[in-house]
Design a protein around this motif. Structure first.
Motif, PDB file in Angstrom:
ATOM      1  N   THR A   9      80.995  11.020  29.864  1.00 27.57           N
ATOM      2  CA  THR A   9      79.690  11.206  29.310  1.00 27.57           C
ATOM      3  C   THR A   9      78.497  11.128  30.094  1.00 27.57           C
ATOM      4  OG1 THR A   9      79.320   9.016  28.627  1.00 27.57           O
ATOM      5  CG2 THR A   9      80.229  10.238  26.900  1.00 27.57           C
ATOM      6  N   GLU A  10      78.739  10.638  31.305  1.00 27.18           N
ATOM      7  CA  GLU A  10      77.945  10.581  32.497  1.00 27.18           C
ATOM      8  C   GLU A  10      78.227  11.348  33.513  1.00 27.18           C
ATOM      9  OE1 GLU A  10      75.105   8.036  33.759  1.00 27.18           O
ATOM     10  OE2 GLU A  10      74.809   7.978  31.648  1.00 27.18           O
ATOM     11  N   ALA A  11      77.098  11.634  34.437  1.00 24.51           N
ATOM     12  CA  ALA A  11      77.331  12.309  35.631  1.00 24.51           C
ATOM     13  C   ALA A  11      78.461  11.626  36.500  1.00 24.51           C
ATOM     14  CB  ALA A  11      76.078  12.587  36.474  1.00 24.51           C
ATOM     15  N   GLN A  12      79.245  12.439  37.037  1.00 18.85           N
ATOM     16  CA  GLN A  12      80.421  11.970  38.208  1.00 18.85           C
ATOM     17  C   GLN A  12      80.049  12.606  39.406  1.00 18.85           C
ATOM     18  OE1 GLN A  12      83.429  10.011  37.762  1.00 18.85           O
ATOM     19  NE2 GLN A  12      82.559   9.092  35.826  1.00 18.85           N
ATOM     20  N   VAL A  13      80.223  11.386  40.485  1.00 14.29           N
ATOM     21  CA  VAL A  13      80.172  12.059  41.899  1.00 14.29           C
ATOM     22  C   VAL A  13      81.220  13.276  42.089  1.00 14.29           C
ATOM     23  CG1 VAL A  13      80.771  11.508  44.297  1.00 14.29           C
ATOM     24  CG2 VAL A  13      79.385   9.910  42.880  1.00 14.29           C
ATOM     25  N   ILE A  14      82.350  12.820  41.480  1.00 10.17           N
ATOM     26  CA  ILE A  14      83.568  13.801  41.490  1.00 10.17           C
ATOM     27  C   ILE A  14      84.276  13.637  40.401  1.00 10.17           C
ATOM     28  CG2 ILE A  14      84.816  12.718  43.152  1.00 10.17           C
ATOM     29  CD1 ILE A  14      86.104  15.491  43.916  1.00 10.17           C
ATOM     30  N   LEU A  19      88.798  16.042  41.254  1.00 11.00           N
ATOM     31  CA  LEU A  19      89.499  15.505  42.259  1.00 11.00           C
ATOM     32  C   LEU A  19      90.895  16.091  42.665  1.00 11.00           C
ATOM     33  CD1 LEU A  19      89.351  13.389  44.731  1.00 11.00           C
ATOM     34  CD2 LEU A  19      90.179  11.735  42.803  1.00 11.00           C
ATOM     35  N   LEU A  20      91.435  16.256  41.096  1.00 10.65           N
ATOM     36  CA  LEU A  20      92.764  16.998  41.133  1.00 10.65           C
ATOM     37  C   LEU A  20      92.879  18.376  41.706  1.00 10.65           C
ATOM     38  CD1 LEU A  20      95.949  17.027  40.113  1.00 10.65           C
ATOM     39  CD2 LEU A  20      94.941  17.738  38.115  1.00 10.65           C
ATOM     40  N   GLU A  21      91.844  19.004  41.310  1.00  9.54           N
ATOM     41  CA  GLU A  21      91.802  20.326  42.011  1.00  9.54           C
ATOM     42  C   GLU A  21      91.552  20.357  43.612  1.00  9.54           C
ATOM     43  OE1 GLU A  21      88.393  22.768  40.291  1.00  9.54           O
ATOM     44  OE2 GLU A  21      88.969  24.372  41.591  1.00  9.54           O
ATOM     45  N   HIS A  22      90.848  19.486  44.061  1.00  6.04           N
ATOM     46  CA  HIS A  22      90.559  19.177  45.376  1.00  6.04           C
ATOM     47  C   HIS A  22      91.796  18.856  46.010  1.00  6.04           C
ATOM     48  CE1 HIS A  22      88.150  18.228  49.093  1.00  6.04           C
ATOM     49  NE2 HIS A  22      88.783  17.133  48.894  1.00  6.04           N
TER      50      HIS A  22
ATOM     51  N   VAL B  13      84.750   7.590  39.155  1.00  5.20           N
ATOM     52  CA  VAL B  13      86.259   8.052  39.984  1.00  5.20           C
ATOM     53  C   VAL B  13      85.759   7.176  41.351  1.00  5.20           C
ATOM     54  CG1 VAL B  13      87.604   9.480  41.184  1.00  5.20           C
ATOM     55  CG2 VAL B  13      86.930  10.084  38.881  1.00  5.20           C
ATOM     56  N   ILE B  14      84.639   7.511  41.902  1.00  3.27           N
ATOM     57  CA  ILE B  14      84.262   6.790  43.145  1.00  3.27           C
ATOM     58  C   ILE B  14      82.767   6.996  43.059  1.00  3.27           C
ATOM     59  CG2 ILE B  14      84.352   8.976  44.613  1.00  3.27           C
ATOM     60  CD1 ILE B  14      84.927   7.245  47.072  1.00  3.27           C
ATOM     61  N   SER B  15      82.065   5.793  43.398  1.00  2.59           N
ATOM     62  CA  SER B  15      80.638   5.635  43.202  1.00  2.59           C
ATOM     63  C   SER B  15      79.987   6.217  44.466  1.00  2.59           C
ATOM     64  CB  SER B  15      80.182   4.465  42.960  1.00  2.59           C
ATOM     65  OG  SER B  15      80.354   3.601  44.218  1.00  2.59           O
ATOM     66  N   PRO B  16      78.758   6.648  44.454  1.00  6.43           N
ATOM     67  CA  PRO B  16      77.933   7.181  45.512  1.00  6.43           C
ATOM     68  C   PRO B  16      78.201   6.044  46.692  1.00  6.43           C
ATOM     69  CG  PRO B  16      76.681   7.520  43.651  1.00  6.43           C
ATOM     70  CD  PRO B  16      77.743   6.881  43.355  1.00  6.43           C
ATOM     71  N   GLN B 116      76.692  17.166  41.613  1.00  7.00           N
ATOM     72  CA  GLN B 116      77.394  18.389  40.879  1.00  7.00           C
ATOM     73  C   GLN B 116      76.255  19.677  40.952  1.00  7.00           C
ATOM     74  OE1 GLN B 116      80.272  18.556  39.668  1.00  7.00           O
ATOM     75  NE2 GLN B 116      80.863  16.497  39.862  1.00  7.00           N
ATOM     76  N   ASP B 117      75.281  19.436  41.562  1.00  6.15           N
ATOM     77  CA  ASP B 117      74.528  20.564  41.691  1.00  6.15           C
ATOM     78  C   ASP B 117      75.156  21.501  42.631  1.00  6.15           C
ATOM     79  OD1 ASP B 117      72.478  19.547  40.232  1.00  6.15           O
ATOM     80  OD2 ASP B 117      70.937  19.198  41.959  1.00  6.15           O
ATOM     81  N   HIS B 118      74.530  22.836  42.495  1.00  7.60           N
ATOM     82  CA  HIS B 118      75.128  24.022  43.097  1.00  7.60           C
ATOM     83  C   HIS B 118      74.121  24.138  44.602  1.00  7.60           C
ATOM     84  CE1 HIS B 118      75.295  28.367  44.657  1.00  7.60           C
ATOM     85  NE2 HIS B 118      76.586  28.143  44.331  1.00  7.60           N
ATOM     86  N   ILE B 119      74.938  24.577  45.652  1.00  6.38           N
ATOM     87  CA  ILE B 119      74.058  24.676  46.978  1.00  6.38           C
ATOM     88  C   ILE B 119      74.773  25.686  47.601  1.00  6.38           C
ATOM     89  CG2 ILE B 119      75.602  22.681  47.960  1.00  6.38           C
ATOM     90  CD1 ILE B 119      73.006  21.716  49.371  1.00  6.38           C
TER      91      ILE B 119
END
Lengths: 164, 164
Positions: A9-14, A19-22, B13-16, B116-119
């Motif tokens: 529900t919140e923004a994720q870094v990844i 991460l699976l796709e990566h 998953v992993i924080s900043p 998650q921003d496009h760049i």
């Protein structure tokens, strides 16, 4: 992936799905590096007394699925870096592809909140679920980079690093 | 780090902060690999027609701080992989350490939602902020792995991969 996606529900870094796709993108590239090796060099060639790329690949296979299985089941297993391949790349690629599917299945069973759980992988490597998974990936990138040098020394053009 | 930490109300998953620690851990290891090279080999040695480890290091320096600066400021810059070092490792290590501090400062200015921003980095590499940052790290691990082979071929023991 339903388990993980509905928790976001919140923004994720990844996100778990990203991460699976990566990870699978990296594994696809490693597969192309294995394919690029002449079969005899894959099993025999090395530089500076290091391991062959076949031995490094066995390590990667020994870590990925068994490690994720341990994360999912919470049952400690022993690190096992060898299986019977009869010096055939095709056997290793077959196992690689089975593991690709297996990783997708296991990943769907790791809930978002579990990535921060403490774990002692293979009974000896302490960290969190996320740090363990990043170790799997980083270790693969590290050894694959070494495979690139072997290929270049053998006069073989490796696949582009940025193509996943 | 305050910006990023206060936004984290959900599991990550992993924080900043963890990702920064992970990145700086890798950069610390790369620094030890640079230190391990005999100075003349750092600037001259290669295998299979590849770049020297000095040239690879220049690429890493050319990407990290300029890339993060572009993420923070949203101002496109040109990729610049060279600076004056007079074939002295000390000059490169000095720059490496300055960049370590600079990365910490820039990181604190990247809000959680921005990952998650496009760049389109350096005016040419499209992705998200997170995929760009993972590229910086993966590329560093990849080339450092190659540096390990150079060191082994030179008879120099590289630092342990798992020590960050």
């Amino acid at each position: 992936m339903e388990n993980t996606v509905k928790n976001q529900t919140e923004a994720q870094v990844i996100s778990p799905a990203q991460l699976l796709e990566h990870y699978q993108g990296h594994r696809g590239l490693t597969r192309r590096v294995i394919e690029a090796f002449p079969e005899k060099d894959f099993f025999n060639y090395n530089i500076g007394g290091m391991r062959t790329f076949a031995e490094m690949t066995m390590e990667l296979l020994g870590i990925a699925v068994p490690g994720l299985k341990e994360i999912v089941t919470r049952e400690t297993t022993e690190l096992q870096e060898h299986f019977e391949h009869g010096n055939q790349k095709s056997k290793i690629l077959e196992r690689w592809d089975q593991d690709t599917e297996e990783i997708n299945k296991l990943w769907g069973q790791i809930e978002l909140k579990r990535f921060q759980d403490h774990i002692k992988l293979f009974g000896q490597y302490e960290g969190t679920v996320q740090s363990s998974i990043f170790y799997f990936m980083d270790n693969e990138i590290h050894h694959r980079g070494q495979g690139y040098v072997y290929l270049r020394a053998l006069g073989v053009e490796p696949p582009f690093f940025y193509e996943r």
